[in-house]
Structure formats: C-alpha cells, structure tokens
Design a protein around this motif. Structure first.
Motif, PDB file in Angstrom:
ATOM      1  N   GLN A  61      41.686  39.048  45.692  1.00 24.57           N
ATOM      2  CA  GLN A  61      41.874  39.121  44.082  1.00 24.57           C
ATOM      3  C   GLN A  61      40.554  39.533  43.256  1.00 24.57           C
ATOM      4  O   GLN A  61      40.368  39.041  42.366  1.00 24.57           O
ATOM      5  N   ARG A  62      40.093  40.666  43.844  1.00 29.88           N
ATOM      6  CA  ARG A  62      38.806  41.118  43.302  1.00 29.88           C
ATOM      7  C   ARG A  62      39.066  42.707  42.951  1.00 29.88           C
ATOM      8  O   ARG A  62      39.618  43.495  43.561  1.00 29.88           O
ATOM      9  N   MET A  63      38.776  42.981  41.660  1.00 34.26           N
ATOM     10  CA  MET A  63      38.819  44.531  41.117  1.00 34.26           C
ATOM     11  C   MET A  63      37.556  44.992  41.339  1.00 34.26           C
ATOM     12  O   MET A  63      36.386  44.492  40.835  1.00 34.26           O
ATOM     13  N   VAL A  64      37.425  46.278  41.920  1.00 35.41           N
ATOM     14  CA  VAL A  64      36.355  47.195  41.847  1.00 35.41           C
ATOM     15  C   VAL A  64      36.433  48.408  41.218  1.00 35.41           C
ATOM     16  O   VAL A  64      37.777  49.121  41.331  1.00 35.41           O
ATOM     17  N   LYS A  65      35.610  48.896  40.240  1.00 35.58           N
ATOM     18  CA  LYS A  65      35.803  50.190  39.415  1.00 35.58           C
ATOM     19  C   LYS A  65      34.797  50.998  40.041  1.00 35.58           C
ATOM     20  O   LYS A  65      33.383  50.783  40.132  1.00 35.58           O
ATOM     21  N   LEU A  66      35.192  52.008  40.443  1.00 36.91           N
ATOM     22  CA  LEU A  66      34.343  53.134  41.182  1.00 36.91           C
ATOM     23  C   LEU A  66      34.397  54.431  40.346  1.00 36.91           C
ATOM     24  O   LEU A  66      35.495  54.936  40.029  1.00 36.91           O
TER      25      LEU A  66
END
Length: 218
Positions: A61-66
């Motif tokens: 349940q982790r969001m990563v913005k790249l």
C-alpha cells in the motif's frame, strides 16, 4: 549515485493516449509476488503533471512518484532510483533482504516489467482499473490529478469564457464518477473540448435528483 532504468515499453500506449486525446494511462502488472499499478496523468495546460509516473504497490500500500526523463514520443522513458526506493520495490515483491542469500538483480526486474507493458490500452480498461482502485490510491495522489475530488455528483455542462479550455483534471472525473460507458465518455469529452465547455459537479446530496448521465449530455 542513483541507478538508471529504462521503461521504453511505455512508448506505444503513451503515443496512443496522446493521439486519442486520452491523457490518462492506468494499467497493472504482476511480477513475482508484487502487484504494481502504473499511472500517468498529463495535461498540456498544466506543467505540474509533466513526466510523472506513479507506481502504487498493492501489497505494501505504498505510492511512489517517479520522474521520467527523455523524449517520450521516441520511446525514451528513463528513471533513476535511490536505494530506499529500490528497497520499497523489494518489499512489495515480499523479498526479505535480511534473510535473502541471493543478490536481487534490478536490471533483470525492470527489463521484465518493461517487457510486460501492454502495447495498446483500451479506454474501457483504463476506466475500469481506475474506478476499481480509486479508493486505494486517491489519498496518495496529488490534488492536481482530479479537481475537487469531493464533488462527485454530475450536474451538467457549462460554457467557458472565451480563451479558456476545459481542464483535464475536471474532465477526468467523468472516468471516475459519471454514469456512462467508455464510448459515451469519449464522445462527451470530445464534444466538450470542441465546443469549449466543461462539466459542473457538486457534493450537495440535496441535488442528487438533478444528477445527469453521460448520455444526457451527448
């Protein structure tokens, strides 16, 4: 120094989204035990959305913005990962770094992800995936992705001042909350842009009897 990886497999669906004037990309890839939801939201009128790739890891349940680098139309989608972000990917894959005796090869992992990216993405598939997972991901996405996301009751269309254009973050709400299929939503958005109109939303449940369906606006 951050490690560089390539997601050139995005080229086909990126150009497809631009050509079809559907500035939203949403698809899910499973790799090993990891479940990765990829999302891109772009708007020629809003530089804040440029070159952003969001990856939601469903196990953790982790969001990563790249940030993506390169000429995307030519298939250049480069990203750079810090060590702590790489650890997040490993945790999503349910790999225990402390107890693992085998070195994890990120080059092989990203090559596998890249090769799994679909080459075409029907709008209906994007809408369904976004609607299904919106309750999970919306809290971790920037506010500029969807305008006034608390307003989910569609009241109708309205004219815009001369020189203005409908904002993608307002039209994108039709994917999430409008009562209509992909073809109808596509037609409505095309008409709104051609006529320089947008859609009005409210969160006033007293007006729910005035709510409109997409077909009512085409």
């Amino acid at each position: 120094m951050d490690d560089k990886y390539d997601l050139s497999g995005l080229q086909s669906i990126y150009n497809e989204a631009i050509e079809r004037d559907e500035p939203t990309i949403v698809f899910e890839l499973n790799n090993g035990q990891g479940k990765f939801l990829f999302m891109m939201f772009f708007d020629s009128e809003d530089e804040s959305t440029k070159d952003q790739l969001f990856v939601f890891m469903r196990n953790t349940q982790r969001m990563v913005k790249l940030k993506l680098y390169g000429n995307h139309h030519r298939g250049q989608f480069y990203l750079y990962l810090k060590d702590y972000v790489k650890d997040w990917f490993k945790k999503e894959l349910l790999i225990d770094s402390a107890n693992s005796t085998q070195r994890f090869d990120f080059d092989v992992f990203f090559a596998s992800l890249n090769n799994s990216i679909p080459q075409t993405l029907p709008l209906q598939a994007k809408i369904k995936k976004l609607r299904d997972l919106w309750p999970e991901v919306s809290k971790d996405l920037p506010k500029e992705i969807v305008d006034e996301d608390e307003k989910t009751i569609l009241l109708g269309d309205k004219a815009l001042p001369t020189g203005s254009k409908p904002r993608e973050k307002t039209l994108r709400k039709l994917y999430l909350y409008a009562d209509g299929n992909a073809d109808d939503i596509t037609t409505l958005i095309s008409n709104l842009k051609r006529l320089n109109r947008t859609v009005a939303w409210t969160n006033d449940i007293k007006k729910i009897d005035k709510a409109m369906k997409v077909k009512d606006l085409i």
